[in-house]
Design a protein around this motif. Sequence first.
Motif, PDB file in Angstrom:
ATOM      1  N   MET A  45       0.827  -1.206  -0.035  1.00 56.86           N
ATOM      2  CA  MET A  45       0.039  -0.052  -0.029  1.00 56.86           C
ATOM      3  C   MET A  45       0.872   1.322   0.031  1.00 56.86           C
ATOM      4  O   MET A  45       0.292   2.368  -0.277  1.00 56.86           O
ATOM      5  CB  MET A  45      -0.854  -0.060   1.034  1.00 56.86           C
ATOM      6  CG  MET A  45      -2.080  -1.019   1.177  1.00 56.86           C
ATOM      7  SD  MET A  45      -2.945  -1.156  -0.392  1.00 56.86           S
ATOM      8  CE  MET A  45      -4.072   0.173   0.052  1.00 56.86           C
ATOM      9  N   ALA A  46       2.382   1.293   0.205  1.00 58.81           N
ATOM     10  CA  ALA A  46       3.068   2.284   0.259  1.00 58.81           C
ATOM     11  C   ALA A  46       3.158   3.257  -0.996  1.00 58.81           C
ATOM     12  O   ALA A  46       3.266   4.366  -1.170  1.00 58.81           O
ATOM     13  CB  ALA A  46       4.612   1.834   0.828  1.00 58.81           C
ATOM     14  N   ALA A  47       2.919   2.445  -2.112  1.00 59.57           N
ATOM     15  CA  ALA A  47       3.526   3.027  -3.523  1.00 59.57           C
ATOM     16  C   ALA A  47       2.488   4.003  -3.818  1.00 59.57           C
ATOM     17  O   ALA A  47       2.747   4.867  -4.263  1.00 59.57           O
ATOM     18  CB  ALA A  47       3.611   1.800  -4.594  1.00 59.57           C
ATOM     19  N   GLY A  48       1.370   3.561  -3.685  1.00 61.64           N
ATOM     20  CA  GLY A  48       0.119   4.421  -4.125  1.00 61.64           C
ATOM     21  C   GLY A  48      -0.250   5.775  -3.177  1.00 61.64           C
ATOM     22  O   GLY A  48      -0.220   6.866  -3.631  1.00 61.64           O
ATOM     23  N   VAL A  49      -0.022   5.661  -1.850  1.00 62.78           N
ATOM     24  CA  VAL A  49       0.240   6.732  -0.786  1.00 62.78           C
ATOM     25  C   VAL A  49       1.073   7.631  -1.081  1.00 62.78           C
ATOM     26  O   VAL A  49       0.898   8.902  -0.992  1.00 62.78           O
ATOM     27  CB  VAL A  49       0.068   6.054   0.667  1.00 62.78           C
ATOM     28  CG1 VAL A  49       0.210   7.175   1.760  1.00 62.78           C
ATOM     29  CG2 VAL A  49      -0.966   5.173   0.865  1.00 62.78           C
ATOM     30  N   GLY A  50       2.378   6.848  -1.290  1.00 58.63           N
ATOM     31  CA  GLY A  50       3.423   8.049  -1.313  1.00 58.63           C
ATOM     32  C   GLY A  50       3.469   8.686  -2.753  1.00 58.63           C
ATOM     33  O   GLY A  50       3.797  10.170  -2.711  1.00 58.63           O
ATOM     34  N   ALA A  51       2.922   8.050  -3.966  1.00 62.09           N
ATOM     35  CA  ALA A  51       2.754   8.854  -5.069  1.00 62.09           C
ATOM     36  C   ALA A  51       1.746   9.893  -5.159  1.00 62.09           C
ATOM     37  O   ALA A  51       1.537  10.721  -6.057  1.00 62.09           O
ATOM     38  CB  ALA A  51       2.520   7.555  -5.997  1.00 62.09           C
ATOM     39  N   SER A  52       0.540   9.563  -4.362  1.00 63.51           N
ATOM     40  CA  SER A  52      -0.583  10.415  -4.538  1.00 63.51           C
ATOM     41  C   SER A  52      -0.516  11.613  -3.371  1.00 63.51           C
ATOM     42  O   SER A  52      -1.417  12.750  -3.665  1.00 63.51           O
ATOM     43  CB  SER A  52      -1.957   9.639  -4.409  1.00 63.51           C
ATOM     44  OG  SER A  52      -1.923   9.082  -3.114  1.00 63.51           O
ATOM     45  N   THR A  53      -0.090  11.426  -2.446  1.00 61.94           N
ATOM     46  CA  THR A  53      -0.441  12.268  -1.061  1.00 61.94           C
ATOM     47  C   THR A  53      -0.137  13.733  -1.512  1.00 61.94           C
ATOM     48  O   THR A  53      -0.719  14.665  -0.931  1.00 61.94           O
ATOM     49  CB  THR A  53       0.441  11.867   0.078  1.00 61.94           C
ATOM     50  OG1 THR A  53      -0.198  10.456   0.716  1.00 61.94           O
ATOM     51  CG2 THR A  53       0.173  12.967   1.337  1.00 61.94           C
ATOM     52  N   PHE A  54       0.944  14.120  -2.260  1.00 57.23           N
ATOM     53  CA  PHE A  54       1.438  15.516  -2.293  1.00 57.23           C
ATOM     54  C   PHE A  54       1.101  15.808  -3.941  1.00 57.23           C
ATOM     55  O   PHE A  54       1.745  16.893  -4.044  1.00 57.23           O
ATOM     56  CB  PHE A  54       2.977  15.712  -2.188  1.00 57.23           C
ATOM     57  CG  PHE A  54       3.131  15.265  -0.576  1.00 57.23           C
ATOM     58  CD1 PHE A  54       2.321  15.817   0.618  1.00 57.23           C
ATOM     59  CD2 PHE A  54       3.993  14.307  -0.162  1.00 57.23           C
ATOM     60  CE1 PHE A  54       2.695  15.735   1.843  1.00 57.23           C
ATOM     61  CE2 PHE A  54       4.429  13.926   1.132  1.00 57.23           C
ATOM     62  CZ  PHE A  54       3.593  14.632   2.121  1.00 57.23           C
ATOM     63  N   LEU A  55       0.290  15.217  -4.629  1.00 53.27           N
ATOM     64  CA  LEU A  55      -0.083  15.925  -5.871  1.00 53.27           C
ATOM     65  C   LEU A  55      -0.810  17.150  -5.733  1.00 53.27           C
ATOM     66  O   LEU A  55      -1.485  17.407  -4.834  1.00 53.27           O
ATOM     67  CB  LEU A  55      -0.854  14.618  -6.643  1.00 53.27           C
ATOM     68  CG  LEU A  55      -0.112  13.543  -7.259  1.00 53.27           C
ATOM     69  CD1 LEU A  55      -1.209  12.750  -7.805  1.00 53.27           C
ATOM     70  CD2 LEU A  55       0.952  13.802  -7.920  1.00 53.27           C
ATOM     71  N   GLY A  56      -0.771  17.908  -6.708  1.00 51.35           N
ATOM     72  CA  GLY A  56      -1.557  19.215  -6.807  1.00 51.35           C
ATOM     73  C   GLY A  56      -2.955  18.817  -7.130  1.00 51.35           C
ATOM     74  O   GLY A  56      -3.265  17.806  -7.552  1.00 51.35           O
ATOM     75  N   ASP A  57      -4.217  19.603  -6.881  1.00 43.42           N
ATOM     76  CA  ASP A  57      -5.471  19.684  -7.009  1.00 43.42           C
ATOM     77  C   ASP A  57      -5.654  19.418  -8.546  1.00 43.42           C
ATOM     78  O   ASP A  57      -6.661  18.575  -8.806  1.00 43.42           O
ATOM     79  CB  ASP A  57      -6.279  20.555  -6.487  1.00 43.42           C
ATOM     80  CG  ASP A  57      -6.140  20.567  -5.057  1.00 43.42           C
ATOM     81  OD1 ASP A  57      -6.000  19.503  -4.377  1.00 43.42           O
ATOM     82  OD2 ASP A  57      -6.708  21.745  -4.195  1.00 43.42           O
ATOM     83  N   ASP A  58      -5.001  20.104  -9.412  1.00 41.03           N
ATOM     84  CA  ASP A  58      -5.218  20.005 -10.889  1.00 41.03           C
ATOM     85  C   ASP A  58      -4.555  18.772 -11.382  1.00 41.03           C
ATOM     86  O   ASP A  58      -4.784  18.578 -12.652  1.00 41.03           O
ATOM     87  CB  ASP A  58      -4.669  21.361 -11.743  1.00 41.03           C
ATOM     88  CG  ASP A  58      -5.627  22.562 -10.996  1.00 41.03           C
ATOM     89  OD1 ASP A  58      -6.876  22.320 -10.779  1.00 41.03           O
ATOM     90  OD2 ASP A  58      -5.027  23.597 -11.034  1.00 41.03           O
ATOM     91  N   ASP A  59      -3.783  18.121 -10.735  1.00 33.56           N
ATOM     92  CA  ASP A  59      -3.131  16.998 -11.311  1.00 33.56           C
ATOM     93  C   ASP A  59      -3.973  15.882 -11.665  1.00 33.56           C
ATOM     94  O   ASP A  59      -4.935  15.554 -10.883  1.00 33.56           O
ATOM     95  CB  ASP A  59      -2.011  16.494 -10.432  1.00 33.56           C
ATOM     96  CG  ASP A  59      -0.845  17.527 -10.299  1.00 33.56           C
ATOM     97  OD1 ASP A  59      -0.639  18.379 -11.114  1.00 33.56           O
ATOM     98  OD2 ASP A  59      -0.010  17.422  -9.269  1.00 33.56           O
TER      99      ASP A  59
END
Lengths: 326, 323
Positions: A45-59
Motif C-alpha cells: 500500500m505504500a506506493a499508491g500513498v507515497g505517489a498521490s499524497t502530495f499531488l496538486g489538485d489540478d493533477d
Amino acid sequence: MALGKEQMKLLYRNLVRADHFDKMMMNRIMQGKLIGFYHPGDGAMAAGVGASTFLGDDDILNPHHRAHGLGYAAGRGVDIGRYLAEHTGKVDGCCGGRSSFHWSFPEKKMYGASGFIGWHFCPVVGWGWASKRKGNQMVLMASGDGSYGQGGAHEAMLFAMNWKLPIVFFCENNGMAIHSTISDMHPMPDISSLAQGYGMPAVVIDGQDVFAVAETVMAARKHALAGKGPTFVEAKTLRLREHDVGTPDLARAEPREAAYLEELKKRDPVVLATSRVLAEKVLTQKQIDKIYKDAKAEVEQVEKFADDSPVAQPSIEELLAGVYVA
Amino acid sequence: MSEVRELPLVEAIKEAYRQEMERDESVFMVGQDIAGGIFPHTKGLVEQFGTDRIVDTPLAELGMYGTAFGAAMEGFRPIVDFMFAGFFLNAASPILAQTAQFRFIHGSQMSLPMVITGACGAGMRLGNEHAMLVHNMIAQVPGIKVCMPSTPYDAKGMMIAAIRDDNPVAFIWHLGTMMDRGPVPEEPYVVPLGVADVKREGSDVTLVANGFQYKNAGIVADRLAGEISVEIIDPRSFSPLDIDTILKSLEKTGRLVVVDESWESRSTASEIAAQVVDRGFDLLDAPIRRVTIPNMPLPGGHMEPYVAPNPDAIEAAVRDVCR
C-alpha cells in the motif's frame, strides 16, 4: 527532496488508513459484502500513498488497479464512504452504483477504471497533452508491471517523450501478473528499462518505503511541471496475497511457498514506516496508537455509511436517460 | 436573391472545421498526416491554426485516439481523424468499451465531447480494410452517436452539430461522395443529428439510402420515373435512428427498400426492418427488402461494383416490392 516532519506524519497516517481500508475490503469480500472482485493490496500500500499524497489538485491521477486504487484514493482525499458504497451497489456510490468496482471520482480528477488492464495508456496521452496545453498540471499514471505487456504502453511512452508531456509513468512492479511471474513475461527484470528506448529518464526505487516513493514522485512532478517531459518511476513492491480474493495463490501452476511469503511480510511497508518514524522521532508510540484508533473509527464510519445507503435500483427509464448528454 | 455557392463535400467538411475552430479555442484536430492533408478536407488548416491544434501523430492509433479521448475528459473538444474509418478498429477497444460507455458506467458525471471521423466506402478498389463501413459496428454500442452525410450541405451542418454535441459522435464520410458538389451556405449552421431527411418525394415505395448509396438511389428513382414513384429518405444518422420519418413515409407508400453499404446481417438495414415490423407492421403492403453487401468480406479488384449495393440491385429490389 527531503521530507519535512509534517509531511512524514501525513504519509504515515495515510499509509495506516490505506492499510485499514484494504483489510476492510478483504474482510468484506470474504463476508459476501462486496460486489465483483477484490484484488488485495496487502503489503503493497505504500506506493499508491507515497505517489498521490502530495499531488496538486489540478493533477490527473490514474490509480493502479491493485487494492482497487485504495492507496491512491487515501492519498488523494477521496471520500472512502462513497467509494465503498459504489463497491456495494448503493445509491450513494461515487458512480451511482453503476460501475461495480470500476469506480471514478471525476471531481478529484480520477477519471475512472476499466476492466481492461492497461486501458489508461490510451487516454493518458490526452491527459498529458491537455496538461501541457494548460501548463499548470501533470499526470501521475500508475500501473503494474503486467500492464506494460500492452502495446498501448509503448504508444503512450512514444507520444509522451515525443511531445515532452508532463506525465510520470509510475510502475508498481510486484513481479507478478495473476499467476505469471515477471521472469516469464518480460525479457528484463526492470520495467523501467523500456523507458530507455524512448530516452525517458527512469529510476528504480523501493516501493515499500512510502517516504522514498513520495520524495521521488515529488521530484518527478517538478520535472514534469518544469516542461522537461515525462519520467519513469519504477517502485519495486510485492504481493502478499493471491491475485484476487478467492483464486489460488500460484506462481505459474505451483503454490507460492509459505517460507517465501513469511520473508515478504518482513517488508510490509507499515512495519518499515513505523520503525522509521519511531527511530527518527517523527511520531511517538502514543501518537501512532491514536492514528490506528482513528483509522479503525474511520473504517467503522465508512462501512456504516455504505451499509446504511439504499441499494441503487433505478428504473430502466432513469438509466436510459443517463446514456447520452441530453 | 443571390445564388448559394457550391462546394465539394470535402470542402464543406473543412469549412465546418475552420469555422468551429475559429469559434471555439477548445476544438482541435488530431490524426496522421492531417497537416499535410492526405485528403483535401484538412489541407491548409495547419497554416491557420498551427501544430498545437492540427496535431499529427506517429502511426499509432491508440496513442492518436488517446490524445483526443484524454483531452475530452479535460474539457477540450477534439476531432480525431482516422483517415480511413476502418482504421478505427485499431482503437476499437477505447472507442467501444470506454468512450461510448464511460459516461453511463461512471454515473453520468462526465461528458466526452469528441468527433471520431474517417472516410470509407466501396468503389475505389482500395481493399476491404480501407473500404469497410464501420457505422454498424459503432452504432451497436449505446453512448456514441453515428452519422454519415450524403450531400455537401448535410456534411457541413452535421459536422458542426457533431463538434458542438456533448457526446462522442462518429462522423463517417464516403469516398464516393468526396468531390460531389452542392449548395453550401457560407455562414455556420447546424443539421441536427438523429433527424432523417426526405430527400425526394414519391408515393409508391420508400427507398432508404445514404452516403454513396443515396446517389445510387437517385439513379434508380430517375430510371423508374413515370413508372414507379420513389420516395428517398436519407437517415443521415444511424444512432440515434429516426424511425418516425420512415414510418410516416410508409403511411403513404406501404413499401420499403433499405440500402445499406454493409453486411446483410445485423446491419442498419436489418435494424430499420426490425423497427418497422415492430411499430409499423400494418403499414406494409409488401415484404421489406434490404440491399446490402452479401455476408462475405468485400473483395477488391474488379468485384466491388457488383458485390456492393449498386443501381441494378436497388432497382431489382424496388421492382420486387412493387410487383
